[in-house]
Design a protein around this motif. Structure first.
Motif, PDB file in Angstrom:
ATOM      1  N   LYS A 196       0.824  -1.211   0.000  1.00 11.08           N
ATOM      2  CA  LYS A 196       0.000   0.000   0.000  1.00 11.08           C
ATOM      3  C   LYS A 196       0.854   1.254   0.000  1.00 11.08           C
ATOM      4  O   LYS A 196       0.472   2.283  -0.537  1.00 11.08           O
ATOM      5  CB  LYS A 196      -0.908  -0.004   1.234  1.00 11.08           C
ATOM      6  CG  LYS A 196      -1.927  -1.119   1.193  1.00 11.08           C
ATOM      7  CD  LYS A 196      -2.757  -1.138   2.444  1.00 11.08           C
ATOM      8  CE  LYS A 196      -3.922  -2.102   2.263  1.00 11.08           C
ATOM      9  NZ  LYS A 196      -4.726  -2.197   3.486  1.00 11.08           N
ATOM     10  N   ASP A 254      -4.481   6.463   6.656  1.00 11.95           N
ATOM     11  CA  ASP A 254      -5.299   5.362   7.163  1.00 11.95           C
ATOM     12  C   ASP A 254      -5.202   4.237   6.138  1.00 11.95           C
ATOM     13  O   ASP A 254      -5.847   4.269   5.088  1.00 11.95           O
ATOM     14  CB  ASP A 254      -6.746   5.855   7.341  1.00 11.95           C
ATOM     15  CG  ASP A 254      -7.656   4.734   7.834  1.00 11.95           C
ATOM     16  OD1 ASP A 254      -7.152   3.589   7.994  1.00 11.95           O
ATOM     17  OD2 ASP A 254      -8.847   5.008   8.038  1.00 11.95           O
ATOM     18  N   ARG A 255      -4.383   3.235   6.465  1.00  9.44           N
ATOM     19  CA  ARG A 255      -4.147   2.139   5.513  1.00  9.44           C
ATOM     20  C   ARG A 255      -5.277   1.124   5.518  1.00  9.44           C
ATOM     21  O   ARG A 255      -5.371   0.297   4.620  1.00  9.44           O
ATOM     22  CB  ARG A 255      -2.866   1.364   5.871  1.00  9.44           C
ATOM     23  CG  ARG A 255      -1.632   2.172   5.820  1.00  9.44           C
ATOM     24  CD  ARG A 255      -0.416   1.323   6.144  1.00  9.44           C
ATOM     25  NE  ARG A 255       0.673   2.203   6.536  1.00  9.44           N
ATOM     26  CZ  ARG A 255       1.924   2.103   6.127  1.00  9.44           C
ATOM     27  NH1 ARG A 255       2.271   1.133   5.334  1.00  9.44           N
ATOM     28  NH2 ARG A 255       2.839   2.948   6.519  1.00  9.44           N
ATOM     29  N   ASP A 256      -6.103   1.153   6.596  1.00  5.15           N
ATOM     30  CA  ASP A 256      -7.102   0.088   6.738  1.00  5.15           C
ATOM     31  C   ASP A 256      -8.359   0.337   5.918  1.00  5.15           C
ATOM     32  O   ASP A 256      -9.103  -0.586   5.612  1.00  5.15           O
ATOM     33  CB  ASP A 256      -7.477  -0.095   8.219  1.00  5.15           C
ATOM     34  CG  ASP A 256      -6.266  -0.595   8.995  1.00  5.15           C
ATOM     35  OD1 ASP A 256      -5.438  -1.291   8.357  1.00  5.15           O
ATOM     36  OD2 ASP A 256      -6.125  -0.257  10.180  1.00  5.15           O
ATOM     37  N   SER A 257      -8.614   1.618   5.608  1.00  8.39           N
ATOM     38  CA  SER A 257      -9.825   1.868   4.815  1.00  8.39           C
ATOM     39  C   SER A 257      -9.530   1.561   3.339  1.00  8.39           C
ATOM     40  O   SER A 257      -8.371   1.515   2.921  1.00  8.39           O
ATOM     41  CB  SER A 257     -10.285   3.309   4.988  1.00  8.39           C
ATOM     42  OG  SER A 257      -9.237   4.155   4.624  1.00  8.39           O
ATOM     43  N   SER A 258     -10.572   1.364   2.579  1.00 13.52           N
ATOM     44  CA  SER A 258     -10.403   1.075   1.163  1.00 13.52           C
ATOM     45  C   SER A 258     -11.377   1.941   0.350  1.00 13.52           C
ATOM     46  O   SER A 258     -12.580   1.781   0.506  1.00 13.52           O
ATOM     47  CB  SER A 258     -10.681  -0.403   0.900  1.00 13.52           C
ATOM     48  OG  SER A 258     -10.505  -0.676  -0.446  1.00 13.52           O
ATOM     49  N   MET A 306      -7.553   3.900   0.681  1.00 17.58           N
ATOM     50  CA  MET A 306      -6.905   4.481   1.860  1.00 17.58           C
ATOM     51  C   MET A 306      -7.216   5.976   1.930  1.00 17.58           C
ATOM     52  O   MET A 306      -7.555   6.599   0.916  1.00 17.58           O
ATOM     53  CB  MET A 306      -5.386   4.316   1.752  1.00 17.58           C
ATOM     54  CG  MET A 306      -4.935   2.883   1.807  1.00 17.58           C
ATOM     55  SD  MET A 306      -3.142   2.762   1.849  1.00 17.58           S
ATOM     56  CE  MET A 306      -2.693   3.190   0.178  1.00 17.58           C
ATOM     57  N   VAL A 307      -7.108   6.511   3.140  1.00 22.58           N
ATOM     58  CA  VAL A 307      -7.360   7.956   3.293  1.00 22.58           C
ATOM     59  C   VAL A 307      -6.068   8.618   3.772  1.00 22.58           C
ATOM     60  O   VAL A 307      -5.504   8.255   4.804  1.00 22.58           O
ATOM     61  CB  VAL A 307      -8.517   8.220   4.274  1.00 22.58           C
ATOM     62  CG1 VAL A 307      -8.699   9.729   4.468  1.00 22.58           C
ATOM     63  CG2 VAL A 307      -9.815   7.600   3.754  1.00 22.58           C
ATOM     64  N   THR A 314      -4.386  12.089   4.914  1.00 20.16           N
ATOM     65  CA  THR A 314      -4.694  13.446   5.393  1.00 20.16           C
ATOM     66  C   THR A 314      -3.523  14.353   5.063  1.00 20.16           C
ATOM     67  O   THR A 314      -2.374  14.052   5.408  1.00 20.16           O
ATOM     68  CB  THR A 314      -4.919  13.437   6.923  1.00 20.16           C
ATOM     69  OG1 THR A 314      -5.884  12.436   7.209  1.00 20.16           O
ATOM     70  CG2 THR A 314      -5.408  14.785   7.424  1.00 20.16           C
ATOM     71  N   GLU A 366      -8.472  10.491  -0.960  1.00 24.45           N
ATOM     72  CA  GLU A 366      -8.568   9.031  -1.139  1.00 24.45           C
ATOM     73  C   GLU A 366      -7.500   8.568  -2.121  1.00 24.45           C
ATOM     74  O   GLU A 366      -7.246   9.231  -3.122  1.00 24.45           O
ATOM     75  CB  GLU A 366      -9.951   8.668  -1.670  1.00 24.45           C
ATOM     76  CG  GLU A 366     -11.033   8.904  -0.633  1.00 24.45           C
ATOM     77  CD  GLU A 366     -12.372   8.317  -1.057  1.00 24.45           C
ATOM     78  OE1 GLU A 366     -12.532   7.999  -2.257  1.00 24.45           O
ATOM     79  OE2 GLU A 366     -13.246   8.186  -0.180  1.00 24.45           O
ATOM     80  N   ASP A 391      -5.417   4.748  -3.707  1.00 24.52           N
ATOM     81  CA  ASP A 391      -5.247   3.285  -3.667  1.00 24.52           C
ATOM     82  C   ASP A 391      -3.813   2.892  -3.338  1.00 24.52           C
ATOM     83  O   ASP A 391      -3.558   1.775  -2.886  1.00 24.52           O
ATOM     84  CB  ASP A 391      -5.606   2.674  -5.031  1.00 24.52           C
ATOM     85  CG  ASP A 391      -7.026   3.014  -5.425  1.00 24.52           C
ATOM     86  OD1 ASP A 391      -7.917   2.869  -4.571  1.00 24.52           O
ATOM     87  OD2 ASP A 391      -7.229   3.458  -6.576  1.00 24.52           O
TER      88      ASP A 391
END
Ligand code: FAD
Length: 469
Positions: free
Chosen positions: A163, A245-249, A251-252, A254, A266, A268
């Motif tokens: 990621k 935030d690596r866990d969301s898909s 990723m987010v 900031t 956002e 990938d």
């Protein structure tokens, strides 16, 4: 301990292998130790996972971009351009293999012993080479450290190879993401932005400083930004990455905007292109009193460290971290060891090139540096918008800017962005080596039509005698 060498070079990148070849040419008994690390191998980062594969992908990118965006206009109508990035990667690996095999051949031809393993200074005149859990020692009169550098990152943005990746992984991607954030817009960052944009990825380039390629003339950064924007690359300058935030898909990511506000982006994939750090660990430096300063092995202009018979060259020995600097230092060090050195390193005339499209190249002083050095400065700028060769190449973005001494016309620096400027910088570098003046540049009838004419036109502009403006 059976062998006694005149020189043992630790690391076989463009600094180390060139040094070893030159030392052997000078009749010195030479060995080159190479560990074949993650990014290295014979040829080092440059040939394996740096300059060469990156440029191979940039050529594929240029072809993809030109076919898609300029083909029809240029009379070559592609039915539908289809991207095959793994094929581009495969081609880059074939080129890399050819060149690294060439390094092996050249070392052999020059009778340099290749010692496979991890080298370190084991004491005065002794190098330990560790391979497969076994260590052997070789005796040598001189040691040259050429251990290079590895990718850097920030806390929170540790490379996981999936990621969050670095240049090493980017050069071997088998599947392209829809969206990619590239952190850092130095040469490596802008080159990858170019490649992945050309292959259809939605690229956002994030740079903490004011412009893209922030260590170049600011006009170049701004021009590159305009050009990239036209191609659909989003450029966020003056913007810092804060959190991922690596866990969301997807990723987010900031980011902190120039006004201090925060935005959630956002993405990938995150590609970190925030520089490299020198490899100085486990080399026996501290134990043997070899001075390290700001992370780099400290050297003088003959590439000598503070310890007799110990030299350092290339990325591990300080800025600028460029392949041609390392190779040059390798030659200086070898010739110094052999007692035939004529010229120490001079760092004031080193070309700096980014191979994105349009290309970026500079050499010598900026206006600010020239003024600081006490020159009364004159500049000449020649835009490429109406330049014949640039128009024929369907690449008329950019300019050439010369910086010269007003009194004697001495060429102090040149800053360029445009088609093939990576090749133009050699003329300017040579002109500066020979202390050429603006008058001497324009006296030469540059071939027509050529990009090199743009250097002549910029020199004419600085002399107040523009022909094509
Ligand atoms: P390296 O090339 O890093 O080689 C060091 C070698 O030492 C490696 O092979 C490593 O395995 C080996 N080694 C390390 N420790 C040990 C040990 N203890 N024992 C034995 N061996 C060891 N520069 C340019 O000038 N032009 C470009 O276009 C360009 N493009 C780049 C693109 C990318 C994506 C990257 C990442 C870099 C690029 N660079 C470019 C920078 C260039 O790659 C480096 O400046 C150059 O490789 C430095 O050469 P070096 O010999 O000092 O070190």
């Amino acid at each position: 301990m059976s062998e006694t060498y005149d020189v043992v070079v630790v690391g076989a990148g463009p600094a180390g292998y060139v040094c070893a070849i030159r030392a052997a040419q000078l009749g010195l008994r030479t060995a080159c130790v190479e560990s074949g690390s993650y990014e290295g191998g014979l040829g080092g980062t440059c040939l394996n996972w740096g300059c060469i594969p990156a440029k191979a992908l940039l050529e594929s990118a240029a072809l993809a971009h030109n076919l898609r965006h300029h083909g029809a206009r240029m009379g070559v109508k592609p039915v539908e351009v289809e991207y095959d990035f793994p094929a581009a990667v495969k081609r880059s690996r074939i080129i890399t293999r050819k060149l690294t095999a060439g390094v092996k051949y050249l070392l052999g031809k020059n009778k340099v012993d290749i010692l496979q393993g991890r080298g370190r200074l084991a004491g005065a005149g002794r190098v330990a080479v560790e391979s497969d859990g076994e260590t052997r020692e070789v005796a040598t009169r001189n040691v040259v450290f050429a251990t290079g550098s590895v990718m850097n990152t920030f806390p929170g943005f540790e490379l996981d190879g999936e990621k969050v990746i670095g240049s090493r992984e980017a050069l071997g991607l088998q599947q392209l993401p829809a969206k990619m954030a590239i952190v850092g817009a130095g040469f490596v960052g802008v080159e990858f932005a170019d490649v992945f944009n050309a292959f259809g990825v939605d690229v956002t380039l994030i740079e903490a400083l004011d412009t893209l390629v922030p260590f170049e003339d600011p006009d170049i950064g701004k021009a590159l930004e305009r050009s990239f924007r036209k191609r659909g690359i989003r450029n966020l300058t003056n913007t810092r990455v804060k959190h991922l935030d690596r866990d969301s898909s997807p990723m987010v990511l900031t980011v902190v905007n120039p006004d201090g506000s925060e935005t959630a982006e956002e993405t990938d994939l995150v590609l970190m292109a925030v520089g490299r750090r020198p490899v100085t660990e486990n080399l026996g430096l501290e134990k043997n009193g070899v001075a390290v300063e700001d992370g780099f092995i400290r050297i003088d202009d003959w590439c000598r460290t503070n310890q007799p018979g110990v030299y350092a060259i290339g990325d591990v020995a300080g800025q600028p971290m460029l392949a041609h600097v390392g190779s040059h230092e390798g030659i200086v060090a070898a010739e110094h060891i052999a007692g035939v050195a004529k010229h120490p390193m001079t760092y004031g005339n080193i070309p700096s090139v980014g191979y994105c499209h349009p290309e970026v190249a500079s050499i010598g002083m900026s206006v600010a540096q020239a003024e600081e050095a006490g020159h009364e400065v004159v500049t000449g700028k020649y835009p490429l918008g109406a330049h014949g060769r640039a128009l024929t190449a369907e690449s008329a973005d950019g300019f050439v800017k010369v910086v010269a001494d007003a009194k004697y016309g001495e060429l102090l620096g040149v800053h360029m962005i445009g088609h093939n400027v990576s090749e133009l910088v050699a003329e300017v570098g040579m002109a500066r080596e020979l202390e050429a003046t603006l008058d001497e540049i324009v006296r030469h009838a540059h071939a027509h039509p050529s990009m090199a004419e743009a250097v002549m036109e910029a020199a004419f502009a600085a002399l107040g005698r523009s022909i094509h403006m």
